[in-house]
Motif scaffolding. Structure first.
Motif, mmCIF file in Angstrom:
data_model
loop_
_atom_site.group_PDB
_atom_site.id
_atom_site.type_symbol
_atom_site.label_atom_id
_atom_site.label_comp_id
_atom_site.label_asym_id
_atom_site.label_seq_id
_atom_site.Cartn_x
_atom_site.Cartn_y
_atom_site.Cartn_z
ATOM 1 N N SER A 81 0.826 -1.210 0.000
ATOM 2 C CA SER A 81 0.000 0.000 0.000
ATOM 3 C C SER A 81 0.861 1.262 0.000
ATOM 4 N N VAL A 112 -4.448 2.329 6.426
ATOM 5 C CA VAL A 112 -4.973 2.595 7.772
ATOM 6 C C VAL A 112 -5.604 1.325 8.350
ATOM 7 N N SER A 113 -6.388 0.630 7.539
ATOM 8 C CA SER A 113 -7.022 -0.608 7.988
ATOM 9 C C SER A 113 -5.982 -1.654 8.373
ATOM 10 N N GLY A 123 -4.655 4.621 0.811
ATOM 11 C CA GLY A 123 -4.502 5.184 2.147
ATOM 12 C C GLY A 123 -5.438 4.533 3.149
ATOM 13 N N MET A 124 -6.694 4.345 2.752
ATOM 14 C CA MET A 124 -7.660 3.689 3.653
ATOM 15 C C MET A 124 -7.265 2.233 3.900
ATOM 16 N N ILE A 169 -6.532 7.792 -2.026
ATOM 17 C CA ILE A 169 -7.512 7.615 -0.951
ATOM 18 C C ILE A 169 -7.748 6.131 -0.698
ATOM 19 N N THR A 170 -7.920 5.368 -1.768
ATOM 20 C CA THR A 170 -8.166 3.926 -1.642
ATOM 21 C C THR A 170 -7.001 3.234 -0.937
#
Length: 133
Positions: A89, A113-114, A109-110, A106-107
């Motif tokens: 990622s 984070v997950s 990044g999320m 954004i994709t």
């Protein structure tokens, strides 16, 4: 493709085909030796495809991402899987900045984070708490 990230597009197409083949292999309980051959063939497809569409340093990043994906999916330990996917990622985010793919930032990044939350919740060793409840 629209942003000029041909290697990223190539990687995603091959990755989709690889995911489908992995699904079918799992469904039909394919032997480990055949799985290993498929893994090597997909790694070669990623590298060859990147060489064919190569235009700059960002293309090397997309190939590295694909190879990290392969390393992730062959893991039997979920903690190692999460580490490879987190590295994947991070590299995709750098690639996304390079080709100006802001929605993908954004994709990825999320997803990062997950993965970090999962690593904190599931992979972190509890220090000083040896009590089994």
């Amino acid at each position: 493709v629209f942003l000029g990230g041909l290697s990223g597009a190539w990687i995603c197409i091959v990755g989709g085909v690889q995911a489908l083949i992995i699904y079918l292999a799992n469904k039909h309980d394919l032997a480990k030796g055949k799985r290993n051959i498929l893994t090597v063939l997909f790694a070669a497809a990623y590298v060859i495809g990147t060489v064919v569409v190569y235009r700059g340093w960002s293309d090397i990043l997309s190939c590295a991402c694909a190879l990290l994906y392969i390393m992730a999916i062959i893991q039997t330990d979920s903690a190692k899987y999460r580490r490879f996917m987190a590295a994947n990622s991070c590299l995709w985010i750098i690639y996304d900045f390079a080709v100006l793919a802001y929605v993908n930032i954004i994709t990825h990044g999320m997803l990062l984070v997950s993965l970090i939350v999962a690593m904190i919740r599931l992979d972190r060793k509890t220090k000083g708490n040896n009590c089994n409840v």
